[in-house]
Enzyme design. Structure first.
Site, short mmCIF file in Angstrom:
data_model
loop_
_atom_site.label_atom_id
_atom_site.label_comp_id
_atom_site.label_asym_id
_atom_site.label_seq_id
_atom_site.Cartn_x
_atom_site.Cartn_y
_atom_site.Cartn_z
N ILE A 76 0.85 -1.19 0.00
CA ILE A 76 0.00 0.00 0.00
C ILE A 76 0.89 1.23 0.00
CG2 ILE A 76 -0.27 -0.09 2.53
CD1 ILE A 76 -3.11 1.16 2.01
N ALA A 77 0.64 2.12 -0.95
CA ALA A 77 1.48 3.30 -1.16
C ALA A 77 0.74 4.55 -0.70
CB ALA A 77 1.88 3.40 -2.64
N PRO A 90 -7.47 1.44 12.23
CA PRO A 90 -7.43 0.77 13.54
C PRO A 90 -6.85 -0.64 13.48
CG PRO A 90 -9.46 2.00 13.34
CD PRO A 90 -8.78 2.08 12.00
N GLU A 99 -4.70 -1.77 11.26
CA GLU A 99 -3.26 -1.63 11.00
C GLU A 99 -2.52 -1.34 12.30
OE1 GLU A 99 -0.16 1.07 8.32
OE2 GLU A 99 -2.32 1.29 8.06
N GLN A 150 20.90 -4.50 27.84
CA GLN A 150 21.88 -4.13 28.87
C GLN A 150 22.36 -5.34 29.66
OE1 GLN A 150 23.05 -1.08 29.08
NE2 GLN A 150 24.29 -1.23 30.94
#
Length: 385
Positions: free
Chosen positions: A129-130, A248, A250, A344
């Site tokens: 999707i662009a 939503p 996505e 860490q």
């Protein structure tokens, strides 16, 4: 054993448990042995899509008559979690199956569904999707790409950037202006089949901080002639509404990725500190290690519970934009903190690229940016106050 030791969520039915096991075994055999090689090459093989489609792990929520598995978003959630747990964070299948395919299912004509969805489910066609353009970022109303009427079809001009699946895509959903004077009401969605699109050009595969094998790309459309049936649906000017309705899901997909990466980071770190020794005892025996991991497990657990709540609501059709914005922003923020603290505990080895925690640290950063930046999420949440 699940590192978070949570009971099975209510949305996780018996058939989903079987799917989870199937997906986990498949990914352990097909993906895990190759991930490092693909990352070093900077791209995974195109055949991965076909293999994944053959395994039934693409477009699982699409109806069977369109080549899918006839499932729900819960099936996509299970599969997407397994992608992240096995470390294949660069694979664009969650976007292909959970973002591009639903646009066609929800807004396409019957002919469009029959034409494209079965090929997406099999992996024959890769979807992208662009939306994003240079200079526009999250401002979808500000797109400059245009689709002008020409005879019985359209002529598409413009450029897009940061497009996932850009190098492999056979089918691209393009956000374009059909009426530049109409603002949001002048936005439409077009489906471009790249094999037949004269004037379409793929730019460079973009070099990124993380997700090395993801084929994030620039795309260019120069006088690309499109037939009338390339318009998604039957009416111009519906694009912005369609985008807002699908965002939503996505953002929920991003939340699944974030929480699953937290789980994997925690599991890898617990295994490491139980084996590694310093000053005559195992790292896990130091109180600081125990406290850090206690914090990480608590935060990851809270994130998973919130995520399961959102998945359940979405499967029922009840997930609203505000809550979707919350899950996206909060889980990706927490993910960054958890992975940083886990790294860490690896000490100097955590900074070495051959340790997965190092790659996860880099790969995680983009989740706070795509699908709408976390700052945009906070704006959307604030409007509900």
């Amino acid at each position: 054993m699940d590192v978070l030791n949570l009971p099975r969520p209510s949305w996780m039915t018996e058939d989903l448990v079987l799917l989870e096991d199937q997906a986990r075994r498949f990914m352990a055999a097909e993906y895990a042995p190759n991930i490092e090689r693909w990352n070093e090459a900077g791209i995974y093989h195109r055949e991965v899509w076909n293999t994944t489609g053959e395994a039934g792990l693409l477009c699982a929520a699409m109806p069977e008559k369109y080549g899918g598995a006839g499932g729900t978003f819960a099936h996509e959630a299970v599969i997407n979690r397994e992608f992240a747990l096995c470390g294949f964070d660069s694979f664009g299948a969650p976007l292909h199956s959970g973002i591009v395919a639903p646009y066609i299912l929800h807004y396409g004509t019957e002919d469009q569904k029959q034409r494209w969805l079965p090929k997406m489910a099999s992996g024959e066609m890769v979807g992208a999707i662009a939306m994003t353009e240079p200079g526009t970022g999250s401002d979808l109303q500000g797109v400059r790409t245009s689709a002008k009427k020409s005879g019985n079809g359209y002529v598409l001009n413009g450029s897009k950037i940061f497009i996932t699946n850009g190098q492999h895509a056979d089918l691209i959903l393009v956000v374009a202006k059909t009426d530049p004077s109409a603002g949001a009401k002048g936005v439409s969605l077009f489906v471009v089949e790249t094999a037949d699109a004269g004037g379409f050009r793929r730019g460079r595969k973009l070099k990124k901080l993380g997700l090395d094998s993801s084929d994030t790309s620039e795309l260019f459309f120069e006088d690309v002639k499109l037939p009338a049936e390339s318009l998604l649906g039957t009416q111009e000017g519906q694009g912005f509404v369609q985008l807002m309705q699908e965002l939503p899901q996505e953002r929920l997909i991003v939340g699944i990725h974030a929480v699953s990466m937290m789980e994997r980071a925690l599991r890898l770190t617990i295994d490491y500190v139980k084996e590694r020794q310093a000053f005559g005892k195992k790292i896990i025996d130091f109180q600081n290690t125990q406290f850090v991991l206690a914090e990480c497990k608590t935060e990851a657990t809270a994130a998973k519970v919130f995520l399961d709540h959102c998945i359940e609501r979405h499967v029922k059709g009840e997930l609203d934009t505000v809550t979707a914005s919350m899950i996206k922003y909060w889980t990706t923020d927490v993910q960054a903190k958890v992975i940083d603290r886990c790294l860490q505990l690896f000490g100097g080895y955590g900074y070495m690229d051959e340790y997965p925690i190092s790659r996860m640290y880099r790969d995680a950063r983009v989740l706070r940016i795509y699908a709408g930046t976390n700052e945009i999420m906070k704006l959307l949440i604030a409007r509900s106050l």
